[in-house]
Design an enzyme around this catalytic site. Sequence first.
Site, PDB file in Angstrom:
ATOM      1  N   CYS A   1      43.153  14.287  -8.296  1.00  0.00           N
ATOM      2  CA  CYS A   1      42.649  13.773  -9.559  1.00  0.00           C
ATOM      3  C   CYS A   1      43.299  12.805 -10.264  1.00  0.00           C
ATOM      4  O   CYS A   1      43.333  12.036 -11.091  1.00  0.00           O
ATOM      5  CB  CYS A   1      41.568  14.626 -10.033  1.00  0.00           C
TER       6      CYS A   1
ATOM      7  N   HIS B   1      41.896  12.985 -17.970  1.00  0.00           N
ATOM      8  CA  HIS B   1      41.192  13.570 -16.136  1.00  0.00           C
ATOM      9  C   HIS B   1      39.662  13.757 -16.896  1.00  0.00           C
ATOM     10  O   HIS B   1      41.100  15.029 -18.051  1.00  0.00           O
ATOM     11  CB  HIS B   1      42.544  13.302 -15.780  1.00  0.00           C
TER      12      HIS B   1
ATOM     13  N   ASN C   1      33.959  16.803 -13.534  1.00  0.00           N
ATOM     14  CA  ASN C   1      35.203  16.197 -13.079  1.00  0.00           C
ATOM     15  C   ASN C   1      34.833  15.408 -11.772  1.00  0.00           C
ATOM     16  O   ASN C   1      34.345  15.870 -10.573  1.00  0.00           O
ATOM     17  CB  ASN C   1      36.240  17.934 -12.316  1.00  0.00           C
TER      18      ASN C   1
HETATM   19  C1  LIG Z   1      38.105  27.188 -13.082  1.00  0.00           C
HETATM   20  C2  LIG Z   1      38.437  26.971 -14.354  1.00  0.00           C
HETATM   21  C3  LIG Z   1      36.845  27.077 -15.286  1.00  0.00           C
HETATM   22  C4  LIG Z   1      38.319  29.293 -14.106  1.00  0.00           C
HETATM   23  O1  LIG Z   1      38.067  29.712 -15.759  1.00  0.00           O
HETATM   24  P1  LIG Z   1      38.980  30.920 -16.159  1.00  0.00           P
HETATM   25  O2  LIG Z   1      38.962  31.034 -17.126  1.00  0.00           O
HETATM   26  O3  LIG Z   1      40.398  30.491 -15.429  1.00  0.00           O
HETATM   27  O4  LIG Z   1      38.461  31.773 -15.356  1.00  0.00           O
HETATM   28  P2  LIG Z   1      38.930  33.183 -13.915  1.00  0.00           P
HETATM   29  O5  LIG Z   1      39.474  32.858 -12.973  1.00  0.00           O
HETATM   30  O6  LIG Z   1      39.962  33.650 -14.646  1.00  0.00           O
HETATM   31  O7  LIG Z   1      38.610  34.009 -13.876  1.00  0.00           O
HETATM   32  C5  LIG Z   1      37.368  34.775 -14.702  1.00  0.00           C
HETATM   33  C6  LIG Z   1      36.439  35.765 -13.939  1.00  0.00           C
HETATM   34  O8  LIG Z   1      34.668  34.620 -14.500  1.00  0.00           O
HETATM   35  C7  LIG Z   1      34.442  34.784 -13.439  1.00  0.00           C
HETATM   36  N1  LIG Z   1      33.643  33.316 -13.469  1.00  0.00           N
HETATM   37  C8  LIG Z   1      34.328  32.392 -12.422  1.00  0.00           C
HETATM   38  N2  LIG Z   1      33.637  31.753 -12.159  1.00  0.00           N
HETATM   39  C9  LIG Z   1      32.410  31.983 -12.904  1.00  0.00           C
HETATM   40  C10 LIG Z   1      31.299  31.586 -13.049  1.00  0.00           C
HETATM   41  N3  LIG Z   1      31.197  30.195 -12.305  1.00  0.00           N
HETATM   42  N4  LIG Z   1      30.489  31.631 -14.387  1.00  0.00           N
HETATM   43  C11 LIG Z   1      30.590  32.939 -14.652  1.00  0.00           C
HETATM   44  N5  LIG Z   1      31.874  33.563 -14.036  1.00  0.00           N
HETATM   45  C12 LIG Z   1      33.189  33.286 -13.401  1.00  0.00           C
HETATM   46  C13 LIG Z   1      35.275  35.398 -12.686  1.00  0.00           C
HETATM   47  O9  LIG Z   1      35.218  36.010 -11.623  1.00  0.00           O
HETATM   48  C14 LIG Z   1      36.171  36.565 -13.009  1.00  0.00           C
HETATM   49  O10 LIG Z   1      35.946  37.474 -13.111  1.00  0.00           O
HETATM   50  P3  LIG Z   1      36.442  38.947 -12.711  1.00  0.00           P
HETATM   51  O11 LIG Z   1      37.350  38.853 -14.653  1.00  0.00           O
HETATM   52  O12 LIG Z   1      35.007  39.858 -13.024  1.00  0.00           O
HETATM   53  O13 LIG Z   1      37.395  39.402 -11.863  1.00  0.00           O
HETATM   54  C15 LIG Z   1      40.349  27.733 -14.500  1.00  0.00           C
HETATM   55  O14 LIG Z   1      40.649  28.614 -14.056  1.00  0.00           O
HETATM   56  C16 LIG Z   1      39.675  26.469 -14.347  1.00  0.00           C
HETATM   57  O15 LIG Z   1      39.443  25.231 -15.220  1.00  0.00           O
HETATM   58  N6  LIG Z   1      40.316  26.062 -13.945  1.00  0.00           N
HETATM   59  C17 LIG Z   1      41.395  24.342 -14.008  1.00  0.00           C
HETATM   60  C18 LIG Z   1      40.593  23.331 -12.901  1.00  0.00           C
HETATM   61  C19 LIG Z   1      40.813  22.320 -12.245  1.00  0.00           C
HETATM   62  O16 LIG Z   1      41.535  21.327 -13.561  1.00  0.00           O
HETATM   63  N7  LIG Z   1      40.878  21.812 -11.245  1.00  0.00           N
HETATM   64  C20 LIG Z   1      40.856  20.095 -10.941  1.00  0.00           C
HETATM   65  C21 LIG Z   1      42.461  19.909 -11.232  1.00  0.00           C
HETATM   66  S1  LIG Z   1      42.234  18.280 -11.526  1.00  0.00           S
END
Ligand SMILES: CC(C)(COP(=O)(O)OP(=O)(O)OC[C@H]1O[C@@H](n2cnc3c(N)ncnc32)[C@H](O)[C@@H]1OP(=O)(O)O)[C@@H](O)C(=O)NCCC(=O)NCCS
Length: 333
Positions: free
Chosen positions: A116, A257, A287
């Site tokens: 990215c 980004h 993204n």
């Molecule tokens: C991917 C992302 C949005 C997930 O959000 P988060 O708040 O970290 O969520 P978590 O992974 O801690 O999951 C929390 C809960 O939500 C759930 N969950 C994950 N995706 C879900 C979705 N699409 N819908 C509903 N629930 C979801 C998980 O299963 C978890 O449930 P649990 O607590 O029962 O296990 C976040 O981690 C993120 O943005 N990461 C960086 C991504 C990024 O920038 N990537 C590219 C870099 S260039």
Amino acid sequence: MSNKKAIITGIEAFLPEYILTNDEISTMVETTDEWIMSRIGVKERRILKEDGLGTSHLGAEAVKKLLAKTGTKPEEIDIVLCATVTPDMMFPATANIICDKVGIVNAWGYDINAGCSGFLFSFATVASFIESGLAKKVVLVTGERMSSITNYQDRTTCPLFGDAAVAMLIEPTEDLSLGLQDSILHVDGIGRQFLYQKAGGSMYPATEETVKNREHFIYQDGQVVFKYAVSRMADVSVEMMEKHNLKAEDIAFLIPHQANMRIIEATGRRMGLTKEKILINIEKFGNTAGTSIPLVLWEFEKKMKKGDTLIFSAFGAGFTWGAMYYKWSYDTK
Ligand SMILES: CC(C)(COP(=O)(O)OP(=O)(O)OC[C@H]1O[C@@H](n2cnc3c(N)ncnc32)[C@H](O)[C@@H]1OP(=O)(O)O)[C@@H](O)C(=O)NCCC(=O)NCCS
């Protein structure tokens, strides 16, 4: 010290027509519009649906629009670089395929894979060609068909990504107060454990097993990537401000980004910027990896005035990250 700086003299984008909404994603995996909006900030994203078309299609369409907009003939272009993590094929380079599709016959070029941070790394490369005098007209394409490596059975990654391409014409100026003033760029291979597409390369070539295990799609440990992204993007942006003695009021816009609304807001807060100074379109496009910063520049081109101080800031797979200090070089009518 060079007597030239690299300036973006034109920008165009190509977006596939199909709009994948959160409501449609909710029919594919267990999720809701409310969860996606509150945790990521994406409402919809564009998807290239047609079979047999890849990133070069998106890129070539963007380049055709760019050449028309800037009144440039294809044969005037010296170099074409394409920043992408979703090349048409392992080889040849997507940049070469774009040249062929557009009729760019006098250029050389290649692809850059920096996740990215693709725009930052490729723009720094282009700027060194321009500053050294090696090239006068460079087309930089950032393009992604992220949908081709997105696992639509994985609710933790499939709401994030979208497809798009942006093409920029980059030329020299002798007005050293304009254009790319500075870049701070980093890589840290620790990131390869947390964000990758495992199979399809030389380490894990495609087998029935890799296909069955869905290893040709993006894998991400979201929480780890989130923590790194928040701290690295903010740190490097603040470092750039301190290095050039820039105060929040000196900055016209931060162009971050577009990975996650919460990462963008945290970066803006650390820089002391008010909301109006942070340009965002993640809600509409998701993204688009290395294409996301150029996609914001394209959408908000008319907002920018000649001489405006911009900070570009990104974080991505690798890990890769960095910030750029850029002085916008034209007023758009
Ligand atoms: C991917 C992302 C949005 C997930 O959000 P988060 O708040 O970290 O969520 P978590 O992974 O801690 O999951 C929390 C809960 O939500 C759930 N969950 C994950 N995706 C879900 C979705 N699409 N819908 C509903 N629930 C979801 C998980 O299963 C978890 O449930 P649990 O607590 O029962 O296990 C976040 O981690 C993120 O943005 N990461 C960086 C991504 C990024 O920038 N990537 C590219 C870099 S260039």
